[in-house]
Scaffold this motif. Structure first.
Motif, short mmCIF file in Angstrom:
data_model
loop_
_atom_site.label_atom_id
_atom_site.label_comp_id
_atom_site.label_asym_id
_atom_site.label_seq_id
_atom_site.Cartn_x
_atom_site.Cartn_y
_atom_site.Cartn_z
N ILE A 80 0.86 -1.17 0.00
CA ILE A 80 0.00 0.00 0.00
C ILE A 80 0.89 1.22 0.00
CG2 ILE A 80 -1.78 1.28 1.22
CD1 ILE A 80 -2.67 -1.31 2.48
N GLY A 81 0.84 1.98 -1.06
CA GLY A 81 1.72 3.13 -1.21
C GLY A 81 1.33 4.25 -0.27
N PRO A 82 2.15 5.30 -0.22
CA PRO A 82 1.81 6.47 0.57
C PRO A 82 0.59 7.17 0.00
CG PRO A 82 3.73 6.89 -0.80
CD PRO A 82 3.43 5.43 -0.91
N ALA A 83 0.13 8.21 0.68
CA ALA A 83 -1.14 8.86 0.31
C ALA A 83 -1.16 9.31 -1.13
CB ALA A 83 -1.39 10.04 1.24
N ASP A 84 -0.05 9.91 -1.60
CA ASP A 84 -0.04 10.42 -2.97
C ASP A 84 -0.24 9.32 -3.99
OD1 ASP A 84 0.24 12.96 -2.14
OD2 ASP A 84 2.38 13.15 -2.57
N ASN A 85 0.29 8.12 -3.69
CA ASN A 85 0.19 7.03 -4.66
C ASN A 85 -1.20 6.43 -4.72
OD1 ASN A 85 2.80 7.42 -5.27
ND2 ASN A 85 3.55 5.46 -4.53
N LEU A 86 -2.05 6.78 -3.77
CA LEU A 86 -3.42 6.31 -3.82
C LEU A 86 -4.26 7.17 -4.76
CD1 LEU A 86 -4.00 5.58 -0.05
CD2 LEU A 86 -3.51 3.95 -1.85
N LEU A 87 -3.69 8.29 -5.24
CA LEU A 87 -4.41 9.18 -6.14
C LEU A 87 -4.23 8.68 -7.57
CD1 LEU A 87 -3.30 12.59 -4.62
CD2 LEU A 87 -5.21 11.15 -3.96
N ALA A 88 -5.33 8.57 -8.29
CA ALA A 88 -5.27 8.09 -9.67
C ALA A 88 -4.83 9.22 -10.59
CB ALA A 88 -6.64 7.57 -10.10
N SER A 89 -3.63 9.13 -11.10
CA SER A 89 -3.12 10.16 -12.00
C SER A 89 -3.64 9.94 -13.41
CB SER A 89 -1.59 10.13 -12.02
OG SER A 89 -1.06 10.54 -10.78
N ARG A 90 -3.88 11.04 -14.12
CA ARG A 90 -4.26 11.01 -15.52
C ARG A 90 -3.21 11.79 -16.30
NH1 ARG A 90 -9.34 9.36 -16.52
NH2 ARG A 90 -9.29 10.28 -18.60
N PRO A 91 -2.94 11.37 -17.52
CA PRO A 91 -1.98 12.14 -18.32
C PRO A 91 -2.57 13.47 -18.74
CG PRO A 91 -2.98 10.42 -19.65
CD PRO A 91 -3.47 10.21 -18.25
N ASP A 92 -1.71 14.46 -18.87
CA ASP A 92 -2.16 15.74 -19.42
C ASP A 92 -2.61 15.54 -20.86
OD1 ASP A 92 -1.47 16.94 -17.07
OD2 ASP A 92 0.34 17.92 -17.83
N ILE A 93 -3.54 16.37 -21.30
CA ILE A 93 -3.94 16.42 -22.71
C ILE A 93 -3.46 17.74 -23.26
CG2 ILE A 93 -5.86 16.38 -24.34
CD1 ILE A 93 -7.44 14.74 -22.38
N VAL A 94 -2.73 17.71 -24.35
CA VAL A 94 -2.18 18.92 -24.95
C VAL A 94 -2.55 18.99 -26.42
CG1 VAL A 94 -0.24 18.98 -23.32
CG2 VAL A 94 0.03 17.82 -25.52
N ARG A 96 -1.55 20.17 -30.53
CA ARG A 96 -0.45 19.79 -31.39
C ARG A 96 0.81 20.62 -31.11
NH1 ARG A 96 -2.31 18.84 -36.08
NH2 ARG A 96 -0.34 18.87 -37.20
N ASN A 97 0.65 21.77 -30.47
CA ASN A 97 1.79 22.63 -30.15
C ASN A 97 2.23 22.53 -28.70
OD1 ASN A 97 1.79 23.79 -32.82
ND2 ASN A 97 -0.01 24.98 -32.20
N GLY A 98 1.63 21.62 -27.94
CA GLY A 98 2.01 21.42 -26.55
C GLY A 98 1.24 22.26 -25.55
N GLU A 99 0.24 23.02 -26.00
CA GLU A 99 -0.56 23.83 -25.08
C GLU A 99 -1.50 22.91 -24.29
OE1 GLU A 99 -0.32 27.05 -24.49
OE2 GLU A 99 1.32 27.26 -25.94
N ILE A 100 -1.57 23.14 -22.98
CA ILE A 100 -2.34 22.25 -22.11
C ILE A 100 -3.83 22.45 -22.30
CG2 ILE A 100 -2.91 21.70 -19.72
CD1 ILE A 100 -0.05 22.18 -18.97
N LEU A 101 -4.52 21.34 -22.52
CA LEU A 101 -5.98 21.34 -22.64
C LEU A 101 -6.64 20.74 -21.40
CD1 LEU A 101 -6.22 20.06 -26.32
CD2 LEU A 101 -6.54 22.41 -25.54
N ALA A 102 -5.94 19.84 -20.71
CA ALA A 102 -6.46 19.22 -19.50
C ALA A 102 -5.29 18.77 -18.65
CB ALA A 102 -7.37 18.03 -19.83
N THR A 103 -5.39 18.98 -17.33
CA THR A 103 -4.31 18.58 -16.42
C THR A 103 -4.89 18.30 -15.04
OG1 THR A 103 -2.11 19.18 -15.60
CG2 THR A 103 -3.77 20.93 -15.65
N ASP A 104 -4.13 17.61 -14.20
CA ASP A 104 -4.54 17.30 -12.82
C ASP A 104 -4.02 18.37 -11.88
OD1 ASP A 104 -5.91 15.02 -13.41
OD2 ASP A 104 -4.31 13.64 -12.85
#
Length: 583
Positions: A80-94, A96-104
């Motif tokens: 059982i990981g520490p608290a942060d590892n219990l959080l489900a991470s999602r990849p950023d969505i960017v 075509r030029n790398g501008e962020i469209l979605a992030t955690d």
């Protein structure tokens, strides 16, 4: 002293005087006693030394293991990981030029442990001073329940967390979570999609990411807080913002129910921008209007009207049974099965194929379709992907509708865009196939190179047919209904479509239309296809409400504002070498 006492005393003296064993008292008995005591002491010291050694060894083992744990990553030593590892991470969505469209972003949620709550009434009153939106009955029920854990409020702000901490309420706490944030708001809502309160993809590319395996990993607990590689989309956020702005303004300007548009790379099938309004803010999807959920570009089907004449004309030319120089009699209406097919702006004479296209003649188009035949018409439209469900990454894709049995009347009406409902995005994709030399490419919302596109391209029409359709599109833009889409220097070509609006399977009789304009630019060597639609407009540029007066100007505005961003250079003069100079 009694007799018995004297006897016992004499026996005792006799025992000690003889050493207790019948032998005379002396050094021998004392020495034996002393030797026994020394041996006992030595054994005791040995035992203590052994016990101390065992304890020392145990502490050494424990200390060594602690050092080992300290030098090893937590994932390797704990299930059982520490608290942060219990959080489900999602990849950023960017984009075509790398501008962020979605992030955690990190946040916290408030929970209660009811068995530790001292006074539920007081706790509720205090919490409502910070969170007035809490439902009193539901919250009180949670605070007095027999469970050991209850969520009270998800995803608090730092200020709310600080104020609740200051209240000092026993039995409530905070659990770290992650919240999805969409910096561009509703600009690309229908493409990017959104997630639910548990950070699971619900719509758009967010759902696509989960469908690629992320949701399955999260379901079995195999998630971590490690930074994932971002998911890069094909859209350009700059162009997307411009398109969205044009649609919002046009919907208000023309007093319409809805509007939509797409910009498509004809050589790769990449979607550079696509939007449909009304839409929603993915940061607060629940607060969106009811109509905002529907992505009309890919998840809505419509009768596309006269834009279908592009495909009927291409079919006739590609079959070899019709040539550009051929003519068809459009003098009289066509009467069949109790229906009368006539032209909106009838010339009442024989028309050449370019004239049929330019004047958008229903009669001439129907006669071209009749030359080809019903089976060939069905096969051609299926080949262009207009009658089957579109294959792309976006989950929200609707299946087109068509008659169960194609009769003569169906073939005639379908030739000019009535009787078949398809999605606007499919119409744009089919149009791109007629502009790029005859290659059909399924649309994609992920980057795709020219080489990758060529590997999956399917030839659907002859290159000569593509050349002839580009010529007809340009003629129609210059001399026909597409004049308001023209942008100096960019050689726009296109075709309007004004269809009677269908509501609950019936054509409405209040004069409302579904208008569309399918275009390509620069038409001499098309790079991009642009399609717009405007649903039930009440006005247009010249006071009317046909596609040439609202859908076509929308395309002109989009090309005017996006061409430079897309890298298309303007050309002036007959050979394209002249420069436009303004004084």
């Amino acid at each position: 002293m009694s007799f018995l006492s004297r006897i016992m005393d004499l026996k005792s003296k006799a025992h000690f005087s003889h050493g207790g064993n019948g032998r005379p008292a002396g050094a021998t008995g004392g020495t034996a006693f002393q030797g026994h005591r020394k041996r006992s002491a030595a054994q005791a010291r040995s035992r203590v030394a052994v016990i101390m050694a065992c304890f020392g060894l145990a502490y050494c083992v424990i200390g060594g293991r602690l050092v080992q744990y300290a030098m090893t990553t937590s994932e390797a030593v704990s299930s059982i990981g520490p608290a942060d590892n219990l959080l489900a991470s999602r990849p950023d969505i960017v984009d075509r030029n790398g501008e962020i469209l979605a992030t955690d972003i990190r946040t916290v949620s408030l929970y209660a442990e009811p068995h530790k709550i001292v006074d539920a009434d007081e706790a509720l009153e205090r919490l409502q001073t910070v969170l007035p939106e809490l439902d009193p009955r539901a919250t009180y029920k949670k605070l007095t329940s027999k469970s050991r854990f209850q969520w009270l409020q998800r995803q608090l702000t730092p200020k709310q967390q600080s104020r609740i901490l200051a209240l000092g309420i026993p039995g409530v706490g905070f659990r770290p979570e992650k919240r999805r944030f969409y910096p561009s708001g509703s600009t690309a809502a229908h493409i990017v999609g959104y997630v639910n309160i548990d950070n699971r993809g619900i719509a758009g590319m967010e759902r696509y990411i989960d469908n690629q395996g992320l949701a399955d990993l999260a379901a079995i607990g195999m998630t971590s807080d490690a930074k994932m590689e971002p998911v890069r989309l094909s859209i350009d956020l700059r162009v997307q913002a411009m398109l969205h702005d044009v649609l919002v303004n046009s919907m208000q300007k023309y007093e319409a129910e809805a509007a939509g548009g797409v910009i498509l790379d004809v050589h790769t099938g990449e979607v550079l921008a696509m939007a449909s309004v009304p839409d929603y803010d993915p940061n607060n999807p629940a607060e969106s209007a009811k109509d905002g959920w529907l992505n009309r570009m890919s998840d809505g089907t419509f009768e596309m009207g006269s834009t279908f004449k592009i495909f009927t004309t291409a079919m006739a030319l590609d079959s070899g049974k019709v040539k550009l120089s051929d003519s068809f009699d459009a003098t009289n209406p066509i009467r069949i099965g109790g229906f009368t097919i006539k032209d909106f702006h009838g010339k009442r004479r024989v028309l050449t194929v370019p004239e049929i296209f330019r004047y958008s003649s229903n009669i001439g188009t129907a006669k071209m379709a009749d030359v080809v035949g019903i089976p060939a018409q069905q096969e051609f439209l299926t080949r262009l992907g207009l009658l089957t469900k579109m294959q792309t990454e976006l989950p929200e894709v609707k299946t087109p509708t068509q008659p169960r049995e194609w009769k003569k009347i169906n073939s005639i009406t379908i030739s000019f865009g009535h009787g078949v409902s398809t999605t606007p995005l499919q119409t744009a994709v089919a149009g791109a196939a007629l502009m790029n030399g005859g290659k059909y490419l399924p649309p994609t919302f992920l980057p795709r190179s020219r080489d990758e596109a060529d590997a999956i391209a399917q030839a659907v029409v002859k290159p000569r047919t593509s050349d002839e359709m580009r010529y007809l599109m340009r003629v129609n833009a210059i001399e026909g209904s597409g004049k308001r889409a023209l942008v100096p220097g960019f050689n726009v070509g296109g075709k309007t479509g004004t269809a009677d609006k269908v509501v609950n399977g019936r054509y409405v009789k209040n004069g409302l239309n579904f208008n569309a304009f399918l275009s390509a630019f620069p038409i001499d060597d098309p790079q991009y296809v642009v399609l717009t639609f405007i649903d039930a407009p009440k006005t247009g540029e010249g006071g009317g409400r046909t596609a040439g007066l609202n859908a076509a100007p929308m395309v002109g505005e989009i090309i005017r504002r996006s061409a430079a961003l897309l890298g298309v250079k303007p050309k002036f003069g007959e050979d394209g070498s002249a420069l436009l100079v303004s004084y």
